[in-house]
Design a protein around this motif. Sequence first.
Motif, PDB file in Angstrom:
ATOM      1  N   ALA A 131       0.836  -1.204   0.000  1.00  0.00           N
ATOM      2  CA  ALA A 131       0.000   0.000   0.000  1.00  0.00           C
ATOM      3  C   ALA A 131       0.873   1.257   0.000  1.00  0.00           C
ATOM      4  N   THR A 132       1.621   1.424  -1.073  1.00  0.00           N
ATOM      5  CA  THR A 132       2.470   2.596  -1.266  1.00  0.00           C
ATOM      6  C   THR A 132       2.762   2.739  -2.748  1.00  0.00           C
ATOM      7  N   PRO A 133       2.819   3.962  -3.261  1.00  0.00           N
ATOM      8  CA  PRO A 133       3.183   4.138  -4.667  1.00  0.00           C
ATOM      9  C   PRO A 133       4.677   3.995  -4.907  1.00  0.00           C
ATOM     10  N   SER A 134       5.452   3.920  -3.821  1.00  0.00           N
ATOM     11  CA  SER A 134       6.909   3.846  -3.917  1.00  0.00           C
ATOM     12  C   SER A 134       7.379   2.394  -3.954  1.00  0.00           C
ATOM     13  N   ALA A 135       7.950   1.973  -5.085  1.00  0.00           N
ATOM     14  CA  ALA A 135       8.472   0.610  -5.180  1.00  0.00           C
ATOM     15  C   ALA A 135       9.591   0.357  -4.171  1.00  0.00           C
ATOM     16  N   PRO A 136      10.553   1.280  -3.995  1.00  0.00           N
ATOM     17  CA  PRO A 136      11.607   1.032  -2.988  1.00  0.00           C
ATOM     18  C   PRO A 136      11.042   0.820  -1.586  1.00  0.00           C
ATOM     19  N   THR A 137      10.025   1.606  -1.203  1.00  0.00           N
ATOM     20  CA  THR A 137       9.404   1.432   0.111  1.00  0.00           C
ATOM     21  C   THR A 137       8.727   0.076   0.207  1.00  0.00           C
TER      22      THR A 137
END
Length: 246
Positions: A17-23
């Motif tokens: 549930a984040t748009p950030s792939a690294p996160t």
Amino acid sequence: MSAGGTCYFAAPLYALATPSAPTMYSDIILHGVDKMARGKDTVAAIRSGAKAVNVILAGESHEYLREIQAARERAKKLTARFGVSPTVFLRTSIVFDSRDNRGGDDALTEREFRVLCALYSYIGDKPFSQVALSKIQERAAGAKTRAMLVALAENERGPIYTPKEIRTAIANLHAGGKGWFSRVTYRQHKTYYSHRLSIAELIEQVAQKEAAAKARRSAADSELLQRRIDQLTPRLANQKAAPGQP
């Protein structure tokens, strides 16, 4: 953080549930270490947890403890809003190779990775499951239900893929018999997936399931027919017995 050997991360679906792939990748790894550390907030537990999944800590253990607590807090907030998260189990090599774009069979694009996580989270510990494209769409964004997906702000969820994008990702994952899952489609609208059964085993179990469902439907139809016959019989008998009736 890096990993070696054949181990598995256990992480909440909410890590997606984040748009950030690294996160996303980082949280999956951190939750995996935290799971093996049994949630203990000590440097010794973190080191032990990392060792259990063959994760090499590149920095100080106390730094990873803070990162684990942050990842845990992000999942906790979503749990408070939407209930317990489904769990995703992933081979560590899939996470690291996809994150680092290393190439090879275990390196997936972000979309393929998210779709695979969605499928695995929905199948769970069942031998197989029917999975609709709408469910894959929800879970690839880190949401366990449509209501949750709608409620999440854009910065609180992953990408919402179109049905065409999902089909393409599934086709890529399934191409060449890579072994991510088995699948079979019944009557063009029911697609079953399994990450435990071979295609032959999946076909056999789906056939048994569909045959049992058909038998239940046939029995239910027969019961409806019999009830209707029972309802009509007294009325027709009364009509025949009434004076002046032919």
